[in-house]
Design an enzyme around this catalytic site. Structure first.
Site, PDB file in Angstrom:
ATOM      1  N   GLU A 206      -3.604  22.953 -37.691  1.00 57.29           N
ATOM      2  CA  GLU A 206      -4.712  23.089 -38.649  1.00 57.29           C
ATOM      3  C   GLU A 206      -5.898  22.387 -38.022  1.00 57.29           C
ATOM      4  O   GLU A 206      -6.085  21.193 -38.182  1.00 57.29           O
ATOM      5  CB  GLU A 206      -4.307  22.462 -39.980  1.00 57.29           C
ATOM      6  CG  GLU A 206      -5.043  23.066 -41.142  1.00 57.29           C
ATOM      7  CD  GLU A 206      -6.336  22.376 -41.474  1.00 57.29           C
ATOM      8  OE1 GLU A 206      -7.243  22.353 -40.617  1.00 57.29           O
ATOM      9  OE2 GLU A 206      -6.418  21.861 -42.601  1.00 57.29           O
ATOM     10  N   GLU A 215     -14.168  22.159 -34.769  1.00 53.71           N
ATOM     11  CA  GLU A 215     -13.324  21.045 -34.322  1.00 53.71           C
ATOM     12  C   GLU A 215     -12.686  21.315 -32.966  1.00 53.71           C
ATOM     13  O   GLU A 215     -11.755  20.613 -32.564  1.00 53.71           O
ATOM     14  CB  GLU A 215     -12.254  20.726 -35.380  1.00 53.71           C
ATOM     15  CG  GLU A 215     -12.844  19.986 -36.566  1.00 53.71           C
ATOM     16  CD  GLU A 215     -11.854  19.680 -37.675  1.00 53.71           C
ATOM     17  OE1 GLU A 215     -12.322  19.399 -38.784  1.00 53.71           O
ATOM     18  OE2 GLU A 215     -10.628  19.749 -37.446  1.00 53.71           O
TER      19      GLU A 215
HETATM   20  N1  SAH Z   1      -1.729  19.065 -39.441  1.00 51.79           N
HETATM   21  C1  SAH Z   1      -2.159  18.158 -40.488  1.00 51.79           C
HETATM   22  C2  SAH Z   1      -3.489  17.509 -40.184  1.00 51.79           C
HETATM   23  C3  SAH Z   1      -4.645  18.459 -39.951  1.00 51.79           C
HETATM   24  S1  SAH Z   1      -6.170  17.645 -39.611  1.00 51.79           S
HETATM   25  C4  SAH Z   1      -2.200  18.902 -41.786  1.00 51.79           C
HETATM   26  O1  SAH Z   1      -2.344  20.109 -41.767  1.00 51.79           O
HETATM   27  O2  SAH Z   1      -2.113  18.295 -42.844  1.00 51.79           O
HETATM   28  C5  SAH Z   1      -6.309  17.903 -37.891  1.00 51.79           C
HETATM   29  C6  SAH Z   1      -5.684  16.805 -37.080  1.00 51.79           C
HETATM   30  O3  SAH Z   1      -5.582  17.279 -35.753  1.00 51.79           O
HETATM   31  C7  SAH Z   1      -6.481  15.529 -36.994  1.00 51.79           C
HETATM   32  O4  SAH Z   1      -5.644  14.467 -37.319  1.00 51.79           O
HETATM   33  C8  SAH Z   1      -6.935  15.449 -35.560  1.00 51.79           C
HETATM   34  O5  SAH Z   1      -6.927  14.110 -35.101  1.00 51.79           O
HETATM   35  C9  SAH Z   1      -5.895  16.244 -34.845  1.00 51.79           C
HETATM   36  N2  SAH Z   1      -6.285  16.953 -33.617  1.00 51.79           N
HETATM   37  C10 SAH Z   1      -7.316  17.811 -33.462  1.00 51.79           C
HETATM   38  N3  SAH Z   1      -7.305  18.375 -32.248  1.00 51.79           N
HETATM   39  C11 SAH Z   1      -6.202  17.868 -31.618  1.00 51.79           C
HETATM   40  C12 SAH Z   1      -5.632  18.087 -30.341  1.00 51.79           C
HETATM   41  N4  SAH Z   1      -6.172  18.962 -29.485  1.00 51.79           N
HETATM   42  N5  SAH Z   1      -4.532  17.392 -30.016  1.00 51.79           N
HETATM   43  C13 SAH Z   1      -3.978  16.524 -30.896  1.00 51.79           C
HETATM   44  N6  SAH Z   1      -4.477  16.281 -32.109  1.00 51.79           N
HETATM   45  C14 SAH Z   1      -5.568  16.950 -32.467  1.00 51.79           C
END
Ligand code: SAH
Ligand code: ZN
Length: 765
Positions: A206, A215
């Site tokens: 996500e 993002e």
């Molecule tokens: N998967 C969770 C959180 C989504 S928010 C849910 O759906 O509830 C997105 C998260 O992804 C954030 O915590 C951010 O730190 C992390 N993130 C974004 N890009 C990333 C990457 N390339 N590798 C690892 N973490 C990442």
């Protein structure tokens, strides 16, 4: 702020809620190479708020750091001691994390997408190896295990979240079922004994924001395709589609273009403030304007096109043309009517399964696929509310007029992180598809909210009336504020001389353009913002009118503009003893309210889809307590807010005096008699320009407040939002009383509010 659920709580002994109000925080903040969406407060600010971020930091002892911040009320830099982990905690507290997890539709559809993907792989006889990129709390990984995945690897780049995931997985009993790697996905290694033993055949992630790709999803997915996934891996979500709708909207344009001020009083339409051509021609700010489109009144918008699908993102990246870093698409449409193309509304939809049976749409209610039969007859209450994904407005670089039924094309462009649009009238027309940049400065120094204020007919009407009645050929005006265009107008209205104080070089340049365009160079002088060193002998005569709009770019909460009082205090030596002071007073108002949805941004989750979330709740709670403020600025016109009493006049400050030393306090009570939930206070300031009742600039309701009805808020300010830790249910058999106390501490420019609710005769809540 996260609430702690206090069972068996005596409402009559509800803890007194206490907060201070200053210290603004960041906008989108970059951390470890990518962005965290911070709270709504500062979204779409077209410039970094570097002047009000902690701007200095030094270590004190092992656990704490001093941070230096600008107090927006006194204008002074102050050092404060903060815990060492303050920065990231503020990050977490202000992120839309909690709101995202409250998004039940999102959670359910991820769960369903996973269920189907796991079943499909199993049906094909495959071992299911899941990679969860950006696991956050670990939620999607736990879902994957529960759907029957064989191997689940979760990565998370933001270390405090990875730590939260580790504890959350343990609390839920998943610590042996999910391998947690505290790394960014692009750092993962595949191979025996490495982060992933083998490439994964199911990717869940996500990584989407309001702009879909803001993002960094494109790069993350492309890297995963090339390095972490099998060739036929399934993805949840599998695809995204961006929708764009061209509209004509004078109201939306108020947030984008400054219009000339015309005199409507005597029918002459005389221009009181002209706009430089470089400003009128400017392509505007590149920054997206994200907002709750479902709250925009229908009469603001004249649709010129249907919602058009303009980009498809195949997250698997297997069709290379559908996951490029940048591209431009052209979509031809027949305008629904003749009119001006002002803006493009944008939202997206994602496919959560492989077939397209489980879709999640961020459309506003009138374009939402679930309400397709209703259109504008639907309502925002019929679709899920969310704040972590909104809709967006993109202003077109130039206003183009189109003719009913004469085809034109929408050019849609994106790069790795953002989107922009343009109109092409016919195929042969050469249209610039570069990302628009502001060349006039106005869009750089002003936030969208401020641009809206500068175009707000209500404000303009009050300022022109007041200035017209006070300005004489002898007036020497000292304008204290940022981008105080009304003072330039005062020069045109016949003042002898106007002194503008401008804080930044960029502001000075913008002001200079307006001065020249309006041909008042000979009677307007720009001074530095700090006029304490300016000598009276440098002015043509002592100041007869000290004028503030009041607005400062550092003001986030309505009362932050009290800074004008402090500035005025520092230039008494320049003022005539009988100088008029505008504004002459300020009233801080409070209203007990029921926020329909906004309460969710700070309320604990307890659980999501059966997975315990207490660890995360605690993280948010402690982050909020340490880093956050009890009052946050929010544009309440976007958040339905029902009045639960009449507005309460909390405090009035006479700004014509010098700033007193002793604190000024007021306290009182208000009986709450309207049945139903009360979950917070809405706070705002009314600036009285003179002592005439009608000369008020309000940052609050713009029509009379009606009990139990939604409040109609000023669209061009943010109000102060205070959420009760515990909502209170008002019952007419149990009279309840709101107790409030407000203290203004002049020396340190602090406003302290305290609220409590007493329910008589009730033992527990
Ligand atoms: N998967 C969770 C959180 C989504 S928010 C849910 O759906 O509830 C997105 C998260 O992804 C954030 O915590 C951010 O730190 C992390 N993130 C974004 N890009 C990333 C990457 N390339 N590798 C690892 N973490 C990442
Ligand atoms: Zn510009």
């Amino acid at each position: 702020m996260v609430q702690r659920l206090q069972c068996c709580l005596r409402l009559s002994s509800l803890p007194t809620l206490h907060f201070h109000s200053f210290v603004p925080s960041s906008t989108k903040v970059q951390d470890q190479g990518f962005f965290y969406n911070t709270s709504r407060d500062f979204r779409s600010h077209p410039r970094p708020l570097t002047n009000i971020l902690p701007i200095g930091k030094k270590q004190v002892g092992r656990m704490n750091v001093f941070t230096q911040q600008l107090n927006p009320i006194t204008g002074k830099l102050e050092w404060g001691v903060q815990p060492e982990d303050y920065d990231y905690k503020q990050e977490v507290a202000r992120s839309a994390y909690a709101d995202m997890l409250h998004d039940q539709e999102r959670n359910d559809k991820y769960y369903e997408g996973l269920r189907r993907a796991v079943a499909q792989l199993k049906a094909g006889g495959q071992e299911v190896r899941v990679l969860d990129i950006g696991t956050g709390t670990g939620l999607l990984s736990m879902m994957a295990v529960s759907c029957g995945a064989d191997v689940v690897t979760a990565c998370e780049a933001f270390h405090p979240m990875a730590e939260c995931a580790r504890k959350g997985l343990k609390q839920n009993g998943f610590e042996d079922k999910v391998k947690l790697v505290p790394k960014r996905s692009t750092e993962l290694e595949v191979g025996p004994g490495k982060d992933l033993e083998q490439r994964a055949n199911l990717l869940v992630a996500e990584l989407l924001d309001t702009e879909l790709i803001g993002e960094g999803a494109i790069d993350t997915y492309r890297h995963a395709r090339d390095n972490l996934l099998t060739e036929d891996a399934l993805l949840v979500p599998s695809e995204g589609t961006v929708y764009a709708q061209v509209v004509s909207s004078e109201m939306l344009q108020r947030w984008n273009r400054i219009s000339p001020v015309k005199d409507h009083t005597n029918g002459s339409q005389q221009v009181l403030l002209d706009v430089p051509s470089v400003v009128a021609r400017c392509h505007g700010a590149a920054a997206v304007h994200d907002l709750q489109l479902s709250q925009v009144p229908r009469h603001w918008l004249t649709p010129l096109s249907q919602p058009l699908p303009v980009f498809r993102f195949d997250w698997s990246g297997r069709k290379a043309e559908e996951l490029p870093y940048d591209r431009t698409t052209r979509t031809t449409f027949l305008p629904l009517s003749s009119g001006q193309c002002d803006a493009v509304l944008m939202w997206w939809e994602v496919k959560m399964d492989q077939e397209g049976d489980v879709n999640l749409s961020c459309a506003p209610y009138w374009a939402h696929p679930d309400l397709a039969h209703k259109g504008w007859k639907g309502s925002s209450e019929e679709i899920p509310w969310r704040d972590h994904w909104m809709q967006a407005v993109y202003y077109l670089p130039q206003v183009r007029s189109v003719t009913h039924h004469t085809p034109v094309s929408l050019l849609s462009c994106h790069d790795e992180y953002s989107l922009w649009f343009n109109i092409q009238k016919d195929d042969s027309e050469l249209v610039n598809t570069e990302r628009p940049v502001c060349e006039c400065g106005v869009h750089i120094v002003n936030s969208r909210t401020r641009l809206g204020q500068l175009n707000d007919p209500r404000r303009i009407e009050v300022y022109t009336r007041v200035l017209r009645s006070l300005v004489t050929p002898d007036s020497v005006i000292l304008a204290l504020g940022d981008g105080c265009l009304m003072a330039i107008m005062a020069a045109k209205l016949g003042a002898r001389h106007v002194y503008l104080t401008e804080g930044s070089e960029a502001n000075r340049r913008v002001a200079q353009q307006f001065i020249v365009t309006n041909d008042v160079q000979h009677k307007v002088t720009i001074l530095p913002q700090d006029v304490s060193d300016t000598l009276l002998s440098q002015l043509v005569a002592p100041v007869t009118i000290a004028f503030s709009e009041p607005f400062f770019s550092t003001s986030l909460l309505p009362w932050h503009s009290l800074y004008c009082w402090y500035m005025r205090n520092s230039c008494i030596h320049l003022m005539d003893s009988s100088a008029t002071r505008i504004p002459s007073s300020v009233t801080i108002w409070g209203l007990p309210v029921a926020y329909r949805d906004l309460w969710k941004i700070r309320s604990p989750l307890h659980q999501c889809n059966g997975f315990k979330m207490d660890i995360f709740d605690k993280l948010i709670e402690s982050a909020s307590e340490e880093a956050d403020e009890r009052v946050e600025p929010h544009p309440l016109w976007e958040y339905p807010t029902r009045a639960k009493s009449q507005p309460i006049q909390l405090l009035t400050l006479d700004l014509t005096t010098t700033i007193p030393e002793a604190p000024i306090s007021k306290e009182g009570t208000m009986a709450l008699t309207t049945e139903g939930l009360v979950n917070g206070m809405a706070l705002w300031a009314d600036w009285h320009l003179t002592d005439q009742d009608q000369d008020v600039i309000t940052t609050g309701p713009i029509s009379p407040v009606v009990l139990d009805q939604n409040v109609e808020w000023d669209t061009y300010s943010r109000q102060g939002v205070y959420l009760f830790r515990q909502p209170i249910n008002i019952n007419k058999d149990l009279p309840s009383t709101l107790q409030y106390s407000i203290t203004f501490q002049p020396l340190d420019g602090m406003l302290n509010f305290e609220f409590g609710i007493e329910v008589k005769g009730r033992e527990e809540g």
